[in-house]
Design a protein around this motif. Structure first.
Motif, PDB file in Angstrom:
ATOM      1  N   LEU A  62       4.005  -2.013  -1.044  1.00 13.85           N
ATOM      2  CA  LEU A  62       4.526  -1.424  -2.352  1.00 13.85           C
ATOM      3  C   LEU A  62       4.988  -2.466  -3.390  1.00 13.85           C
ATOM      4  O   LEU A  62       4.678  -2.046  -4.489  1.00 13.85           O
ATOM      5  N   HIS A  68      -2.470  -3.171  -3.536  1.00 16.70           N
ATOM      6  CA  HIS A  68      -2.857  -1.842  -4.048  1.00 16.70           C
ATOM      7  C   HIS A  68      -4.190  -1.490  -3.978  1.00 16.70           C
ATOM      8  O   HIS A  68      -4.821  -1.307  -5.063  1.00 16.70           O
ATOM      9  N   CYS A  76      -1.169   0.847   5.428  1.00 12.48           N
ATOM     10  CA  CYS A  76       0.362   1.360   5.110  1.00 12.48           C
ATOM     11  C   CYS A  76       0.690   2.757   5.641  1.00 12.48           C
ATOM     12  O   CYS A  76       1.672   2.694   6.285  1.00 12.48           O
TER      13      CYS A  76
END
Length: 314
Positions: A62, A68, A76
């Protein structure tokens, strides 16, 4: 006093009477039929270690925008699935310790409701963990064999749909399992799902392993930068071998236990095998501890972010 029991619905077959089970156990003879006495403190410690590890993975992904991407989002989700195992194990073990020492007294009806909730969490985490292990294998396969088209195949939208579908299917399947756990068809579906994931990962990783060996032989014959490519290929091959080995060792005994419940619930040797159920749960929790090491900590980018998180340099 009633006590909590991890996945009590699967601890022993429901289609064998208590007398038959005790007779079968005594008939099989031998001290090994008594199972393994695993202290609650070990469950609590492993659950705590797993929780901390997976929390660090989620926090690091995060925090770092470079992480990402669909691949790290799947990692995740796997960490969150492992956290469900850890949290349910920690809560259950804590209550068991408090009840054993007389600090906490709970009515039997409340204990049953708590067992149902915890069993549902564990079943949901099992299905989601297996699903995301398969999703990660497919994602790595696409990365290797369709590298140029990866971003068009594994778009962010498709990744989100995949993650949402896995969580929804896990929740629904765990609810159905807790409701109809006495039906052998439910267990057969769970066993079939495990075998499907095992075969899927086996086929994909063998194909990737074969590609690594091909590159290794190719670079060795051409004698062009052999050291770099050889170490990279060997590292990939070793990683794939570890992935399959850990997956089979940690999950195999649990699902073999389910197979025996369906096929030989009253057989003396099967009954002896049932007595080791807590050991199989320990292996599943150990898998939650090892998963971050295999899927996450081998990434240099993630390692760097994890160090920042630990040092609180936000």
């Amino acid at each position: 006093m009633s006590t909590l029991a991890p996945l009590r619905l699967l601890r022993e077959p429901w289609n064998a009477s208590e007398g038959n089970q005790s007779n079968a156990t005594s008939g099989a003879g031998g001290a090994w039929c008594q199972g393994v006495d695993i202290p609650n403190e070990l469950f609590f410690t492993l659950g705590l270690v797993s929780l901390v590890e997976n929390l660090l993975v989620v926090a690091a992904i995060l925090k770092n925008r470079n992480l990402h991407s669909p691949m790290y989002y799947f990692i995740c989700c796997l960490a969150v699935s492992d956290m469900l195992v850890s949290v349910s194990n920690l809560v259950e073990t804590l209550f068991m310790l408090l009840m054993e020492h007389g600090v906490l007294v709970i009515r039997a009806s409340i204990v049953r409701h708590m067992n149902n909730v915890i069993d549902m969490l564990i079943c949901s985490s099992i299905v989601s963990s297996l699903s995301f292990l398969g999703v990660i294998a497919v994602d790595r396969y696409i990365t290797i064999f369709y590298a140029l088209r990866y971003h068009s195949i594994m778009t962010l939208q498709r990744a989100v749909v995949t993650m949402a579908s896995v969580w929804l299917a896990s929740t629904v399947s765990s609810t159905v399992f807790i409701t109809y756990y006495r039906n052998n068809a439910i267990l057969l579906c769970l066993i079939g799902f495990f075998l499907f994931m095992l075969v899927l990962m086996l086929v994909l990783y063998i194909h990737m392993f074969a590609l690594a060996r091909y590159h290794l032989r190719s670079t060795s014959s051409q004698q062009k930068q052999p050291t770099v490519y050889r170490s990279s290929s060997l590292k990939g091959a070793v990683t794939l071998t570890i992935l399959l080995g850990v997956f089979f060792i940690c999950w195999g005994p649990f699902f073999f236990h389910l197979i025996l419940i369906v096929t030989c619930p009253t057989n003396p040797f099967c009954t002896c095998f049932f007595s080791y159920f807590n050991l199989f749960l320990i292996l599943i929790i150990c898998n939650s501890v090892v998963d971050p090491l295999i899927y996450a900590f081998r990434s240099q980018e993630l390692w760097r972010t994890l160090r920042e998180v630990v040092l609180c340099s936000w």
